[in-house]
Design a protein around this motif. Structure first.
Motif, PDB file in Angstrom:
ATOM      1  N   SER A   1      30.184  18.598 -16.332  1.00  0.00           N
ATOM      2  CA  SER A   1      31.557  19.066 -16.097  1.00  0.00           C
ATOM      3  C   SER A   1      32.260  18.371 -14.936  1.00  0.00           C
ATOM      4  O   SER A   1      33.471  18.380 -14.887  1.00  0.00           O
ATOM      5  CB  SER A   1      31.579  20.576 -15.870  1.00  0.00           C
ATOM      6  N   GLU A   2      31.521  17.791 -14.003  1.00  0.00           N
ATOM      7  CA  GLU A   2      32.142  17.135 -12.852  1.00  0.00           C
ATOM      8  C   GLU A   2      31.438  15.828 -12.569  1.00  0.00           C
ATOM      9  O   GLU A   2      30.327  15.590 -13.037  1.00  0.00           O
ATOM     10  CB  GLU A   2      32.090  18.037 -11.616  1.00  0.00           C
ATOM     11  N   ILE A   3      32.069  15.010 -11.737  1.00  0.00           N
ATOM     12  CA  ILE A   3      31.462  13.749 -11.323  1.00  0.00           C
ATOM     13  C   ILE A   3      30.183  14.057 -10.560  1.00  0.00           C
ATOM     14  O   ILE A   3      30.127  14.973  -9.742  1.00  0.00           O
ATOM     15  CB  ILE A   3      32.437  12.937 -10.455  1.00  0.00           C
TER      16      ILE A   3
ATOM     17  N   THR B   1      22.819   9.385  -7.121  1.00  0.00           N
ATOM     18  CA  THR B   1      23.804  10.010  -7.999  1.00  0.00           C
ATOM     19  C   THR B   1      24.835   8.968  -8.411  1.00  0.00           C
ATOM     20  O   THR B   1      24.879   7.863  -7.859  1.00  0.00           O
ATOM     21  CB  THR B   1      24.519  11.173  -7.284  1.00  0.00           C
ATOM     22  N   GLN B   2      25.683   9.342  -9.351  1.00  0.00           N
ATOM     23  CA  GLN B   2      26.746   8.440  -9.813  1.00  0.00           C
ATOM     24  C   GLN B   2      27.607   7.977  -8.638  1.00  0.00           C
ATOM     25  O   GLN B   2      27.896   6.795  -8.493  1.00  0.00           O
ATOM     26  CB  GLN B   2      27.611   9.170 -10.841  1.00  0.00           C
ATOM     27  N   VAL B   3      28.000   8.913  -7.788  1.00  0.00           N
ATOM     28  CA  VAL B   3      28.868   8.584  -6.654  1.00  0.00           C
ATOM     29  C   VAL B   3      28.147   7.675  -5.666  1.00  0.00           C
ATOM     30  O   VAL B   3      28.705   6.676  -5.201  1.00  0.00           O
ATOM     31  CB  VAL B   3      29.366   9.878  -5.965  1.00  0.00           C
ATOM     32  N   ALA B   4      26.900   7.999  -5.336  1.00  0.00           N
ATOM     33  CA  ALA B   4      26.154   7.196  -4.360  1.00  0.00           C
ATOM     34  C   ALA B   4      25.904   5.783  -4.868  1.00  0.00           C
ATOM     35  O   ALA B   4      26.011   4.819  -4.102  1.00  0.00           O
ATOM     36  CB  ALA B   4      24.832   7.878  -4.023  1.00  0.00           C
ATOM     37  N   LEU B   5      25.583   5.643  -6.140  1.00  0.00           N
ATOM     38  CA  LEU B   5      25.336   4.306  -6.691  1.00  0.00           C
ATOM     39  C   LEU B   5      26.607   3.466  -6.708  1.00  0.00           C
ATOM     40  O   LEU B   5      26.573   2.286  -6.360  1.00  0.00           O
ATOM     41  CB  LEU B   5      24.746   4.409  -8.098  1.00  0.00           C
ATOM     42  N   SER B   6      27.718   4.063  -7.083  1.00  0.00           N
ATOM     43  CA  SER B   6      28.963   3.294  -7.100  1.00  0.00           C
ATOM     44  C   SER B   6      29.396   2.930  -5.683  1.00  0.00           C
ATOM     45  O   SER B   6      29.976   1.874  -5.471  1.00  0.00           O
ATOM     46  CB  SER B   6      30.065   4.054  -7.829  1.00  0.00           C
ATOM     47  N   ARG B   7      29.079   3.766  -4.701  1.00  0.00           N
ATOM     48  CA  ARG B   7      29.392   3.445  -3.308  1.00  0.00           C
ATOM     49  C   ARG B   7      28.581   2.237  -2.838  1.00  0.00           C
ATOM     50  O   ARG B   7      29.009   1.493  -1.965  1.00  0.00           O
ATOM     51  CB  ARG B   7      29.109   4.668  -2.436  1.00  0.00           C
TER      52      ARG B   7
ATOM     53  N   VAL C   1      24.435  21.963  -5.146  1.00  0.00           N
ATOM     54  CA  VAL C   1      25.128  23.129  -4.593  1.00  0.00           C
ATOM     55  C   VAL C   1      26.180  23.700  -5.544  1.00  0.00           C
ATOM     56  O   VAL C   1      26.218  24.897  -5.775  1.00  0.00           O
ATOM     57  CB  VAL C   1      25.788  22.780  -3.240  1.00  0.00           C
ATOM     58  N   GLY C   2      27.033  22.855  -6.109  1.00  0.00           N
ATOM     59  CA  GLY C   2      28.190  23.350  -6.841  1.00  0.00           C
ATOM     60  C   GLY C   2      28.055  23.416  -8.344  1.00  0.00           C
ATOM     61  O   GLY C   2      28.879  24.039  -9.017  1.00  0.00           O
ATOM     62  N   CYS C   3      27.046  22.803  -8.903  1.00  0.00           N
ATOM     63  CA  CYS C   3      26.848  22.784 -10.347  1.00  0.00           C
ATOM     64  C   CYS C   3      26.563  24.196 -10.856  1.00  0.00           C
ATOM     65  O   CYS C   3      25.905  24.995 -10.173  1.00  0.00           O
ATOM     66  CB  CYS C   3      25.673  21.861 -10.658  1.00  0.00           C
TER      67      CYS C   3
ATOM     68  N   ARG D   1      29.190   8.633 -15.838  1.00  0.00           N
ATOM     69  CA  ARG D   1      28.731   9.879 -16.438  1.00  0.00           C
ATOM     70  C   ARG D   1      29.071  11.039 -15.517  1.00  0.00           C
ATOM     71  O   ARG D   1      29.220  10.881 -14.310  1.00  0.00           O
ATOM     72  CB  ARG D   1      27.248   9.849 -16.736  1.00  0.00           C
ATOM     73  N   LEU D   2      29.149  12.166 -16.127  1.00  0.00           N
ATOM     74  CA  LEU D   2      29.374  13.397 -15.373  1.00  0.00           C
ATOM     75  C   LEU D   2      28.023  13.933 -14.937  1.00  0.00           C
ATOM     76  O   LEU D   2      26.981  13.342 -15.197  1.00  0.00           O
ATOM     77  CB  LEU D   2      30.127  14.402 -16.248  1.00  0.00           C
ATOM     78  N   CYS D   3      28.029  15.070 -14.290  1.00  0.00           N
ATOM     79  CA  CYS D   3      26.815  15.698 -13.773  1.00  0.00           C
ATOM     80  C   CYS D   3      25.727  15.728 -14.840  1.00  0.00           C
ATOM     81  O   CYS D   3      25.981  16.114 -15.984  1.00  0.00           O
ATOM     82  CB  CYS D   3      27.141  17.112 -13.297  1.00  0.00           C
ATOM     83  N   GLY D   4      24.533  15.344 -14.458  1.00  0.00           N
ATOM     84  CA  GLY D   4      23.401  15.323 -15.377  1.00  0.00           C
ATOM     85  C   GLY D   4      22.929  16.693 -15.805  1.00  0.00           C
ATOM     86  O   GLY D   4      22.112  16.811 -16.719  1.00  0.00           O
TER      87      GLY D   4
END
Length: 189
Positions: free
Chosen positions: A89-91, A68-74, A99-101, A82-85
């Motif tokens: 609406s969210e990172i 995901t965007q967060v995991a790759l940047s980590r 779960v939350g999308c 980019r936001l959710c694929g």
């Protein structure tokens, strides 16, 4: 107030990383190797009724190792922001995508009504994985429900990838249809 006074003598250094109290590279290596926590605290119990691809996907999701965007940047991998694929609406983080999308929430609504299960409220991937064990279902039905949850996660992730890499439009109906059409679950059972 009590003040301590120095009474002379020589200072000495003591290495507490080894029982001999002597410093060595070997004692540092042993300290690092044996004090490392290699447990994943994983709750993933592989379902033998679904393909290994689905099991591996949910295992990686629980460990937050999906790209995901967060995991790759980590991992210091530079990718365009980019936001959710799925919902834009969210990172994009694994917890959000699965779960939350808003798309995932509709899929979980379908799964709960299709399986005649109470509404699914999950806050993490671990919550999803724990559903079958606390469901109150019989042993055979628990296995089937576990497989459906794993397949649903795989289908959500696949829809996300199809949108990002192939530009496909994401429709909840298509994801739900994919979950329902996976006949291998029923043939193996």
């Amino acid at each position: 107030m009590l003040l301590a006074t120095w009474k002379g003598g020589t200072d000495s250094w003591v290495w507490l990383g080894d029982s001999t109290r002597l410093f060595s590279v070997r004692s540092v290596k042993n300290l690092l190797v044996y004090s490392r926590d290699n447990s994943t605290n994983s709750v993933v119990k592989w379902c033998k009724w679904v393909p290994n691809t689905c099991n591996i996907n949910i295992w990686r999701a629980e460990l937050d190792k999906l790209p995901t965007q967060v995991a790759l940047s980590r991992r210091n991998i530079q990718v365009p922001f980019r936001l959710c694929g799925l919902c834009d609406s969210e990172i994009e983080a694994v917890e959000h995508v699965l779960v939350g999308c808003s798309v995932a929430l509709k899929v979980w609504d379908f799964v709960s009504s299709w399986c005649k299960f109470p509404p699914i409220f999950a806050f993490s991937v671990k919550d999803l994985l724990d559903l079958y064990s606390s469901s109150g279902l019989g042993v055979d039905k628990k296995v089937v429900f576990q497989g459906i949850v794993i397949i649903a996660c795989w289908s959500i992730w696949k829809a996300r990838n199809d949108r990002i890499f192939e530009g496909r439009v994401v429709k909840v109906e298509d994801i739900v249809g994919n979950i329902r059409s996976l006949d291998f679950l029923w043939y193996k059972y």
